[in-house]
Design a protein around this motif. Structure first.
Motif, PDB file in Angstrom:
ATOM      1  N   GLY A   1       0.818  -1.210   0.000  1.00  0.00           N
ATOM      2  CA  GLY A   1       0.000   0.000   0.000  1.00  0.00           C
ATOM      3  C   GLY A   1       0.849   1.256   0.000  1.00  0.00           C
ATOM      4  N   ILE A   2       1.131   1.798  -1.186  1.00  0.00           N
ATOM      5  CA  ILE A   2       1.987   2.976  -1.305  1.00  0.00           C
ATOM      6  C   ILE A   2       1.217   4.266  -1.028  1.00  0.00           C
ATOM      7  N   ALA A   3      -0.096   4.252  -1.238  1.00  0.00           N
ATOM      8  CA  ALA A   3      -0.899   5.472  -1.137  1.00  0.00           C
ATOM      9  C   ALA A   3      -0.718   6.231   0.186  1.00  0.00           C
ATOM     10  N   PRO A   4      -0.696   5.577   1.359  1.00  0.00           N
ATOM     11  CA  PRO A   4      -0.505   6.336   2.601  1.00  0.00           C
ATOM     12  C   PRO A   4       0.820   7.095   2.629  1.00  0.00           C
ATOM     13  N   LEU A   5       1.872   6.510   2.055  1.00  0.00           N
ATOM     14  CA  LEU A   5       3.173   7.183   2.014  1.00  0.00           C
ATOM     15  C   LEU A   5       3.094   8.427   1.141  1.00  0.00           C
ATOM     16  N   GLU A   6       2.386   8.318   0.010  1.00  0.00           N
ATOM     17  CA  GLU A   6       2.216   9.474  -0.875  1.00  0.00           C
ATOM     18  C   GLU A   6       1.419  10.577  -0.177  1.00  0.00           C
TER      19      GLU A   6
END
Length: 433
Positions: free
Chosen positions: A333-338
């Motif tokens: 899940g990359i979205a939270p980092l973005e």
């Protein structure tokens, strides 16, 4: 070191997180200074960055054709006409019986995820045999189940080590209702792999327990984010006066748990009316979520702007006060980092792989809608808490880089080529956890 890499997506065409990860991994490897990656994909658009060689699998011949250089030299996207003739010399069987061959003896791909996806996966693996005979490389790296058959075929032809990268399993995508065909493709790839890179320890345990793989060849290899470009850093947020915006950004589908976000939204709106909820994305559950919001009487507080790409994604993060990822099963899940890069605090499910490397986020069980609602309400109403999580989250995510991931992958490559994978105590101590 030369790597023959198979992938299904690559920016600027982005269908999901696989494209983002493929770019990050190859970019991170390029920063090591001595890794040359040849990235093979079904149908590049021609606008891919030039830090690596792209091979267009739609333009690799599998049937011999007598074509003149002047007639084809300007037709190639990715590799060149010179490459085409080299590939043609390594056709290993008569594939003229196959449907859809063009005048150059190539099989076209639709790109993305068409209805005949399994046919395209099979065709992709056939073409991999041509490349394995014509390219010079030290090892093979295949991303996700779609390219596992190609990786296995290339290994069988070349005898070179195979590393597969598990970005998700069908257990994640289906909530346990596994497609037996997909499972068999995944397991066959894992059985033949010399190294299995998993995007989280959560995924690694699934690979070990559900696919019965040797733990010694399974490595947790977490994803990362690229630094924000100046264009995205300079986006000016458009905030709604006296209202907070809480955003879900991703596929609106079963794996991502959108219904729990709706349930939490309903609970928050029972406590305050100064919050709006944004469903940024598309998917097979989108209409059901619109209907559920209407049934709960909160449709006027829920917005569905559709699929977001490029700058739109970062405008969405910048315009949000809270980001929520309520995934039922999220390998990474990359979205939270973005979102954290954009100063937007994140709430993630405890069933998300990225939670293994993130501290300055709020973590709740995906099914605990009351805890999720409490977390949303706290960040929306407590300015001091919101500021602290936003600032500390930004500091934390700035240290999670693809260059570091590239370094770790390079270390795995070295161990793989040294053939001391299972016997190297230092490796086992430092990398297999």
């Amino acid at each position: 070191m030369k790597v023959l890499m198979f992938g299904w997506e690559f920016p600027p065409k982005i269908y999901g997180g696989l494209a983002v990860a493929s770019y990050g991994i190859t970019k991170g490897l390029s920063l090591q200074g001595d890794v040359e990656t040849t990235f093979c994909m079904p149908k590049p658009c021609g606008d891919e960055e030039k830090f690596l060689k792209i091979i267009n699998m739609s333009q690799v011949p599998v049937a011999w054709r007598d074509v003149q250089y002047d007639n084809i030299k300007n037709r190639f996207v990715g590799h060149t006409a010179e490459d085409y003739y080299r590939f043609r010399d390594h056709i290993y069987a008569d594939f003229n019986y196959m449907q859809g061959l063009d005048d150059m003896g190539c099989m076209g791909f639709a790109g993305g995820y068409p209805g005949n996806l399994h046919d395209e996966i099979n065709n992709f693996s056939i073409i991999a045999g041509v490349l394995a005979r014509s390219e010079q490389f030290d090892l093979i790296h295949a991303h996700d189940w779609l390219t596992f058959p190609a990786g296995v075929h290339a290994k069988m032809v070349s005898g070179k080590p195979l590393c597969i990268h598990v970005h998700a399993t069908d257990f994640d995508r289906s909530r346990g209702k596994v497609n037996p065909t997909v499972y068999s493709i995944e397991k066959n790839g894992m059985d033949h792999a010399d190294c299995i890179m998993c995007v989280s320890e959560l995924t690694r345990q699934t690979v070990i327990n559900q696919y019965h793989q040797d733990p010694r060849k399974c490595v947790a290899m977490h994803n990362a984010v690229y630094p924000l470009s100046e264009e995205y850093r300079n986006i000016v947020p458009k905030k709604i006066p006296n209202e907070k915006v809480v955003t879900y950004l991703g596929r609106i589908t079963m794996q991502k748990g959108p219904e729990y976000f709706i349930e939490a939204a309903k609970l928050v709106l029972q406590r305050t009316q100064n919050v709006r909820f944004c469903f940024a994305g598309s998917g097979d559950m989108m209409n059901a979520m619109i209907e559920l919001a209407a049934r709960y009487g909160i449709a006027d507080k829920c917005h569905f702007p559709g699929f977001q790409r490029g700058r739109q994604v970062y405008e969405c993060y910048k315009n949000s006060d809270v980001f929520v990822m309520p995934s039922v099963s999220e390998p990474f899940g990359i979205a939270p980092l973005e979102a954290m890069q954009c100063g937007c605090p994140s709430i993630i499910s405890k069933q998300s792989g990225c939670g293994e490397i993130l501290t300055n986020v709020l973590k709740v069980d995906y099914w605990d809608i009351h805890a999720m609602a409490d977390a949303i309400y706290s960040l929306c109403t407590n300015e001091g808490f919101h500021k602290y999580i936003a600032e500390e989250g930004l500091k934390e995510v700035d240290q999670i880089t693809w260059e570091k991931v590239g370094w770790r992958i390079r270390q795995c490559y070295d161990q793989l080529l040294a053939k001391g994978w299972f016997d190297n105590e230092e490796y086992l101590r430092n990398y297999i956890k």
